[in-house]
Design an enzyme around this catalytic site. Structure first.
Site, mmCIF file in Angstrom:
data_model
loop_
_atom_site.group_PDB
_atom_site.id
_atom_site.type_symbol
_atom_site.label_atom_id
_atom_site.label_comp_id
_atom_site.label_asym_id
_atom_site.label_seq_id
_atom_site.Cartn_x
_atom_site.Cartn_y
_atom_site.Cartn_z
ATOM 1 N N LYS A 4 0.822 -1.207 0.000
ATOM 2 C CA LYS A 4 0.000 0.000 0.000
ATOM 3 C C LYS A 4 0.859 1.260 0.000
ATOM 4 C CE LYS A 4 -3.680 2.521 0.412
ATOM 5 N NZ LYS A 4 -4.819 2.545 1.301
ATOM 6 N N HIS A 42 -3.412 5.044 -2.164
ATOM 7 C CA HIS A 42 -4.238 6.158 -1.689
ATOM 8 C C HIS A 42 -3.899 7.334 -2.597
ATOM 9 C CE1 HIS A 42 -6.479 8.468 1.474
ATOM 10 N NE2 HIS A 42 -5.919 9.435 0.760
ATOM 11 N N ASP A 95 -13.397 0.340 2.700
ATOM 12 C CA ASP A 95 -12.622 1.323 3.470
ATOM 13 C C ASP A 95 -13.244 1.540 4.840
ATOM 14 O OD1 ASP A 95 -10.538 3.033 4.027
ATOM 15 O OD2 ASP A 95 -11.471 4.759 3.068
HETATM 16 C C1 NCD Z 1 -8.550 5.670 6.891
HETATM 17 C C2 NCD Z 1 -8.213 5.337 8.334
HETATM 18 O O1 NCD Z 1 -8.895 5.832 9.250
HETATM 19 O O2 NCD Z 1 -7.298 4.535 8.576
HETATM 20 N N1 NCD Z 1 -9.366 6.863 6.873
HETATM 21 C C3 NCD Z 1 -10.194 7.261 5.892
HETATM 22 O O3 NCD Z 1 -10.742 8.348 5.986
HETATM 23 N N2 NCD Z 1 -10.435 6.501 4.846
HETATM 24 C C4 NCD Z 1 -7.321 5.828 6.089
HETATM 25 C C5 NCD Z 1 -7.566 5.819 4.597
HETATM 26 O O4 NCD Z 1 -7.952 4.815 4.016
HETATM 27 O O5 NCD Z 1 -7.364 6.862 3.967
HETATM 28 ZN ZN ZN Z 2 -8.577 3.053 3.814
#
Ligand code: NCD
Ligand code: ZN
Length: 346
Positions: free
Chosen positions: A99, A136, A247
């Site tokens: 990642k 990301h 996510d």
């Molecule tokens: C994720 C996290 O909290 O770990 N947060 C998010 O807003 N998606 C991290 C990520 O996937 O960007």
């Molecule tokens: Zn994430």
């Protein structure tokens, strides 16, 4: 009551965290997914095959006896990740990808990558080993507006990367814009994207009009409605480049409802009912199964699951909150109606 039966889904992007909350996160997702790609952004991050193996053991220890679940582990790419780290990851049966977090882009990304130039041998090793790169996709340049960070990432970083490593398999995670839909649709084979339930259901008005709703704050941030519509079209199109990745990213209620709240939405309690709602609204329920259960497995070159999951169309309430270690997490749609529910297996 209308009912649909689909191949058991997988989740190609989830945050399970660690320690005493694993009991919550692991067993919620194991209710409906057979496999899940587990993000490595712990503190400290999961950077080596050995650390991923230990994390895998902790996850399996949290799984209830009567459940079947396979965590697919990932490594966290840093400026110091070597081709040797990649070789070891690729030799591990437990690891399915690496990642890339641009440093500072999101929760727990301080150790992320500051530039790809010096990582070229590492990326070449990934291409050589055929180990997928999960991205990301946001620039962190303070001069770029938060709503433009995904589009700028495509222009500055992803476009050139896709060309320079022509057989590297790349997943642009949790896409939020028309720009990403277009880029992935038009890209070469081996470039795909995951889409979350929150980006299909909500836009920035839902988060900001009439008051700030911190539980809808995630990264990449919700965009304007036209982008949500583009994502809904992509998800329901039957194009195999777009597939599930929730996510689901829990934070305690205290860290979300704060003057400087954390980014992340928790959806593992109801991800499939939420996706089903979107596909039903788009008149494409027949496309749900491929999105949740076929395309991701095909992209990751895993066998499709053989067992099934039943969904019943019956209004039900999402919980107001869920226990989360010694605190609680407010899940997506908390206290509100869900149109579908999972039918517990016999
Ligand atoms: C994720 C996290 O909290 O770990 N947060 C998010 O807003 N998606 C991290 C990520 O996937 O960007
Ligand atoms: Zn994430």
């Amino acid at each position: 009551m209308p009912r649909i039966t689909i191949t058991r889904p997988d989740d190609w992007h989830i945050h399970l965290r660690d320690g005493d909350v694993l009991d919550r996160t692991v067993n919620d997702v194991a209710l409906w997914a057979h496999r899940a790609v587990v993000m490595p952004n712990l503190t400290p991050p999961v950077k080596t095959a050995a650390e991923a193996t230990q994390y895998h053991t902790r996850i399996m220890a949290a799984l209830a006896d009567n459940k079947r679940f396979e965590p697919l582990m990932t490594l966290y790419l840093t400026d110091a990740t070597t081709p040797q780290d990649i070789k070891e990851a690729s030799d591990s049966e437990l690891i399915c990808g690496v990642k890339l977090y641009p440093a500072g882009a999101t929760t727990n990304s301080a150790a992320g990558v500051t530039g790809l130039e010096t990582l070229k041998p590492t990326l070449a090793a990934m291409q050589e080993c055929d180990l997928p790169l999960l991205i990301h996709g946001e620039v962190t340049d303070p001069d770029v507006d938060i709503f433009d960070r995904e589009a700028k990432f495509i222009e500055r970083t992803l476009g050139p990367l896709v060309e320079e490593f022509p057989t590297l398999r790349i997943i642009l995670e949790h896409i939020t814009t028309q720009d990403s839909v277009d880029f992935v649709s038009e890209s070469r084979a081996g470039v795909a994207a995951t889409i979350t339930p929150q980006h299909l259901l909500f836009d920035r008005n839902d988060m900001l009009v009439g008051g700030i709703r911190p539980h809808l704050f995630c990264l990449p941030i919700l965009k304007r409605r036209q982008h949500k519509e583009a994502l809904r079209s992509a998800a329901t199109s039957g194009n195999p480049k777009f597939f599930i990745g929730t996510d689901s990213a829990p934070h305690t209620v205290e860290t979300k409802e704060s003057a400087c709240g954390c980014a992340g939405c928790y959806s593992a309690h109801a991800a499939i009912p939420l996706y089903a709602e979107v596909f039903e609204e788009e008149g494409c329920l027949d496309k749900l199964e491929a999105f949740t259960s076929h395309f991701g497995a095909d992209f990751y070159r895993k066998a499709r699951n053989e067992d099934t999951l039943d969904l019943v169309r019956q209004d039900n309430l999402a919980p107001d909150y869920l226990t989360f270690g010694s605190s609680s997490v407010i899940p997506l749609r908390a206290g509100e109606s869900l149109r579908w529910r999972l039918e517990p297996s016999q």
